[in-house]
Write an enzyme that holds these catalytic residues in place. Structure first.
Site, PDB file in Angstrom:
ATOM      1  N   ASP A 120      -1.062  -1.382  -4.032  1.00 38.32           N
ATOM      2  CA  ASP A 120      -2.434  -1.483  -3.537  1.00 38.32           C
ATOM      3  C   ASP A 120      -2.986  -0.064  -3.326  1.00 38.32           C
ATOM      4  O   ASP A 120      -2.332   0.767  -2.679  1.00 38.32           O
ATOM      5  CB  ASP A 120      -2.385  -2.248  -2.201  1.00 38.32           C
ATOM      6  CG  ASP A 120      -3.743  -2.713  -1.733  1.00 38.32           C
ATOM      7  OD1 ASP A 120      -4.685  -2.739  -2.538  1.00 38.32           O
ATOM      8  OD2 ASP A 120      -3.845  -3.072  -0.539  1.00 38.32           O
TER       9      ASP A 120
ATOM     10  N   SER B 136       0.855  -1.191   0.000  1.00 40.19           N
ATOM     11  CA  SER B 136       0.000   0.000   0.000  1.00 40.19           C
ATOM     12  C   SER B 136       0.891   1.240   0.000  1.00 40.19           C
ATOM     13  O   SER B 136       2.114   1.142   0.159  1.00 40.19           O
ATOM     14  CB  SER B 136      -0.882  -0.003   1.245  1.00 40.19           C
ATOM     15  OG  SER B 136      -0.056   0.117   2.403  1.00 40.19           O
TER      16      SER B 136
ATOM     17  N   GLY C 290      -9.828  -4.033   7.089  1.00 37.63           N
ATOM     18  CA  GLY C 290      -9.638  -4.088   8.537  1.00 37.63           C
ATOM     19  C   GLY C 290     -10.193  -5.345   9.180  1.00 37.63           C
ATOM     20  O   GLY C 290     -10.690  -6.249   8.503  1.00 37.63           O
TER      21      GLY C 290
ATOM     22  N   ASN D 243      -7.575 -10.162  -2.023  1.00 38.80           N
ATOM     23  CA  ASN D 243      -6.682  -9.388  -1.160  1.00 38.80           C
ATOM     24  C   ASN D 243      -6.810  -9.817   0.300  1.00 38.80           C
ATOM     25  O   ASN D 243      -7.911  -9.809   0.862  1.00 38.80           O
ATOM     26  CB  ASN D 243      -7.024  -7.904  -1.248  1.00 38.80           C
ATOM     27  CG  ASN D 243      -6.602  -7.285  -2.564  1.00 38.80           C
ATOM     28  OD1 ASN D 243      -6.214  -7.990  -3.502  1.00 38.80           O
ATOM     29  ND2 ASN D 243      -6.651  -5.978  -2.630  1.00 38.80           N
TER      30      ASN D 243
HETATM   31 ZN   LIG Z   1      -8.402  -2.707  -0.734  1.00 37.47          ZN
END
Ligand SMILES: [Zn+2]
Length: 358
Positions: free
Chosen positions: A83, A50, A190, A266
């Site tokens: 990402d 990310s 999350g 993912n």
């Molecule tokens: Zn995502």
């Protein structure tokens, strides 16, 4: 094996009818855990970072760790993927560094929080696709908005506010030429995705089926697809953690998605839980230890275990040796020979146009 363009990996997954796990990394131990799991199960794999991970590692470190992985695991096809890129610049810098795939998340504005509109999303994604494809790099777009917030990125909410509209998805793919499409079906980023075991009311697998029927040549991506297994949560809490009860996406729902065009799955939270549970256990049981290897080694092993389990469940296990990696130059030539996105192609390829050339 050199880093593989993600498009090739997902094309192969579509042929084989399986999904490929895309696992997030922030450090060396996580990369090692994934690569060991890939070797153990003989799996192709997407390793993704990310924006937060690139900042945390200084992405030069990340890139060279991935080069080391390519050298040390020559039998494993792997893609290095960005990402949730939030801007053209973020994607450009990742491509120039050597990522073989980028996500441009134009479903949100550049602040990574505010939902955008269709026109903004199409224009931004198209710009990234043009830049990336000229260099053989794959692109994932997103239509609809996922729930939750991760690494400071996300619209928040339950994930049901901005579900993907299937007709819009068709227009989006036709206009942008993206290789893969992240869809919003009720999942969130999350650890706290659902408060009870999810049913179709909150996790709309039927939407995946509908989108896949309309876009059979587009690789669908499920975000926020950790399963948050109770045993991993219990392990964290047993050794002093305070995680609240929550449900993730059950593996059987992911498998149903994979039967209907999902090619990239993912997973981040499950890895994080495994790592934290293992570290907490060492701290609780052997408080005299202070060599980081004493807790990072079990953490790495715990993550390897959960990643290998997902690789088997997604069906990618055993497929590492199926193909030779295409170079980015070869991919760029393929893209150059395909019909241009937005050129009015409305044949059976759903405007995608690029899966045909081999
Ligand atoms: Zn995502």
């Amino acid at each position: 094996m050199p880093l593989v363009p993600m498009r090739q990996m997902l094309d192969e997954a579509a042929k084989g009818g399986y999904g490929v796990g895309a696992f997030n990394v922030n450090n060396m131990e996580q990369i090692q855990a994934i690569m060991e799991a890939a070797r153990e199960t003989r799996s192709p794999v997407v390793v993704q970072a990310s924006r937060g991970a690139r900042k945390y590692t200084n992405d030069k470190f990340l890139y060279h760790l991935m080069q080391a992985a390519a050298e040390l695991y020559p039998e494993i096809p792997m893609a290095l993927h960005l990402d949730h890129g939030n801007s053209f610049e973020t994607c450009r810098s990742a491509i120039e560094l050597g990522f073989t795939s980028v996500m441009i998340d134009g479903s949100l504005r550049e602040d990574g929080k505010t939902p955008s509109d269709f026109k903004y999303n199409v224009e931004l994604t198209r710009k990234v696709v043009d830049f990336a494809h000229a260099r053989g790099v794959s692109v994932e777009g997103e239509i609809g908005t996922l729930g939750g917030i991760e690494d400071g990125h996300g619209a928040g909410g339950s994930g049901l506010e901005h579900l993907t509209d299937p007709d819009q998805a068709v227009g989006f793919v036709r206009e942008t030429g993206a290789d893969a499409l992240a869809v919003a079906i009720g999942t969130s980023h999350g650890a706290y995705k659902f408060s009870v075991k999810p049913t179709e009311a909150v996790l709309k697998i039927s939407l995946i089926k509908k989108i896949h029927e309309l876009l059979p040549a587009t690789h669908l991506v499920m975000h926020g697809s950790s399963s948050v297994p109770q045993e991993l949560r219990d392990q964290v809490n047993k050794y002093g953690g305070r995680l609240k009860p929550a449900w993730g996406v059950p593996v059987e729902e992911i498998q149903e998605g994979i039967r209907h065009g999902v090619r990239k799955v993912n997973v981040d939270t499950d890895s994080r839980l495994a790592v934290t549970g293992a570290i907490r256990k060492v701290f609780a049981e052997a408080p005299e230890k202070f060599d980081p290897r004493d807790y990072l080694k079990p953490a790495r092993e715990a993550m390897q275990q959960v990643v290998a389990e997902r690789m088997r469940q997604f069906g990618q296990a055993g497929h590492a040796g199926d193909y030779q990696a295409k170079t980015l130059e070869e991919m760029a030539e393929l893209y150059a020979g395909a019909p241009k996105a937005g050129s009015g192609c409305s044949c059976c390829c759903g405007g995608h146009g690029k899966g045909k050339k081999k």
